[in-house]
Scaffold this motif. Structure first.
Motif, PDB file in Angstrom:
ATOM      1  N   SER A 174      73.027   8.784  -1.900  1.00  0.00           N
ATOM      2  CA  SER A 174      72.750   7.621  -1.807  1.00  0.00           C
ATOM      3  C   SER A 174      72.921   6.959  -0.488  1.00  0.00           C
ATOM      4  CB  SER A 174      73.535   6.579  -2.876  1.00  0.00           C
ATOM      5  OG  SER A 174      75.027   6.394  -2.181  1.00  0.00           O
ATOM      6  N   LYS A 175      72.378   5.738  -0.069  1.00  0.00           N
ATOM      7  CA  LYS A 175      72.650   5.529   1.389  1.00  0.00           C
ATOM      8  C   LYS A 175      73.965   5.025   1.688  1.00  0.00           C
ATOM      9  CE  LYS A 175      71.262   0.531   0.354  1.00  0.00           C
ATOM     10  NZ  LYS A 175      70.236  -0.387   0.549  1.00  0.00           N
ATOM     11  N   ASN A 176      74.892   4.956   0.569  1.00  0.00           N
ATOM     12  CA  ASN A 176      76.098   4.579   0.978  1.00  0.00           C
ATOM     13  C   ASN A 176      77.344   5.713   1.074  1.00  0.00           C
ATOM     14  OD1 ASN A 176      75.621   1.553   1.085  1.00  0.00           O
ATOM     15  ND2 ASN A 176      75.673   1.735  -1.278  1.00  0.00           N
ATOM     16  N   ASP A 177      76.818   6.758   0.945  1.00  0.00           N
ATOM     17  CA  ASP A 177      77.385   8.131   0.727  1.00  0.00           C
ATOM     18  C   ASP A 177      77.965   8.330   2.300  1.00  0.00           C
ATOM     19  OD1 ASP A 177      77.514   8.655  -1.730  1.00  0.00           O
ATOM     20  OD2 ASP A 177      75.798   9.981  -1.866  1.00  0.00           O
ATOM     21  N   ASN A 178      79.125   8.853   2.339  1.00  0.00           N
ATOM     22  CA  ASN A 178      79.769   9.252   3.806  1.00  0.00           C
ATOM     23  C   ASN A 178      79.688  10.656   3.591  1.00  0.00           C
ATOM     24  OD1 ASN A 178      80.785   6.422   4.262  1.00  0.00           O
ATOM     25  ND2 ASN A 178      82.445   7.062   2.694  1.00  0.00           N
ATOM     26  N   LEU A 179      78.606  11.329   4.631  1.00  0.00           N
ATOM     27  CA  LEU A 179      78.170  12.655   4.416  1.00  0.00           C
ATOM     28  C   LEU A 179      78.396  13.125   5.935  1.00  0.00           C
ATOM     29  CD1 LEU A 179      77.267  14.619   2.435  1.00  0.00           C
ATOM     30  CD2 LEU A 179      74.943  14.118   3.421  1.00  0.00           C
ATOM     31  N   LEU A 180      79.562  13.796   6.168  1.00  0.00           N
ATOM     32  CA  LEU A 180      79.722  14.404   7.406  1.00  0.00           C
ATOM     33  C   LEU A 180      79.297  15.836   7.431  1.00  0.00           C
ATOM     34  CD1 LEU A 180      81.558  14.632   9.782  1.00  0.00           C
ATOM     35  CD2 LEU A 180      83.461  15.338   8.598  1.00  0.00           C
ATOM     36  N   ARG A 181      78.543  16.009   8.697  1.00  0.00           N
ATOM     37  CA  ARG A 181      77.996  17.239   8.904  1.00  0.00           C
ATOM     38  C   ARG A 181      78.760  17.834  10.184  1.00  0.00           C
ATOM     39  NH1 ARG A 181      74.206  20.991   7.124  1.00  0.00           N
ATOM     40  NH2 ARG A 181      73.328  22.257   8.815  1.00  0.00           N
TER      41      ARG A 181
END
Length: 243
Positions: A174-181
């Motif tokens: 979702s657009k609210n997920d905190n996705l660290l690359r």
């Protein structure tokens, strides 16, 4: 969600002699192929694309650059293991009628995504200096560690921000997920950097080579100085990068 550590962008080179008699026909398999002629030398170059990959055909050989996961699956968010890497190289070989597995790898990206509890910017502020590399914080959502010649780059950034900017729709994110690359980017003189005799496309799916890449990827993360005031549960999500 933590996806398995994977290859992403690569740049490979195949000498004309290795392609053989198929060389003049390569341009026929490309999308939007365009030829350029140097008016002074008469040298011809052809540039085109192939499912997101950039292909350059020179008189001396072929350069192919782009994301293997995007080439095979259309995105670089989900799992892309050693088997998928081999499949991408095989697909490239079949499409261009070349032996892509013999191509020399000139640059490579290796990384994965982490679904975090807090905003990505909070984690980046907790990451300090990395030995022998310069630290660059670009805005709150991108952090880079670079060598002077940029042969080595270790990047941390907000993957979800990139996904939203490119209007990519993924059902599990979702657009609210905190996705660290977190990515390890290596280019130029890869055999010397990785202490191996050579780096070809075929070795990317080799188990021993893959484990070596994971180990280097881990070691570089753990070499970063972490802020002392960091809460115990903040970095627990990324204490390891193995699957």
């Amino acid at each position: 969600m933590v996806t398995k550590t994977m290859y992403d962008k690569v740049k490979i080179w195949l000498d004309r002699a290795m392609v053989g008699e198929q060389f003049p026909t390569i341009a026929n398999y490309l999308n939007n192929a365009k030829m350029q002629v140097n008016l002074q030398t008469g040298e011809e170059k052809t540039f085109g694309s192939l499912d997101g990959l950039k292909v350059s055909i020179l008189e001396s050989g072929i350069s192919i650059e782009g994301s293997l996961p995007k080439y095979l699956y259309g995105n670089n968010v989900y799992k892309f293991d050693r088997r998928a890497t081999a499949q991408a190289i095989e697909k490239l070989s079949d499409t261009l009628h070349i032996e892509a597995n013999k191509a020399k790898v000139n640059s490579i990206e290796f990384g994965t995504n982490f679904l975090m509890k807090h905003q990505v910017s909070e984690y980046l502020l907790k990451l300090g200096e990395m030995p022998r590399l310069e630290r660059y914080l670009f805005e709150p959502t991108s952090l880079y560690y670079k060598s002077k010649q940029s042969q080595k780059v270790f990047a941390f950034y907000d993957k979800n921000k990139e996904i939203q900017a490119n209007n990519i729709e993924l059902s599990e994110i979702s657009k609210n997920d905190n996705l660290l690359r977190y990515e390890m980017r290596l280019k130029n003189r890869l055999p010397a950097q990785l202490k191996v005799p050579e780096v070809t496309a075929s070795i990317l799916s080799d188990k021993t080579f893959y484990k070596m890449m994971v180990k280097l990827y881990q070691e570089r993360y753990f070499s970063i100085k972490k802020a002392k005031q960091i809460k115990a549960n903040y970095m627990s999500d990324i204490k390891t990068v193995q699957d």
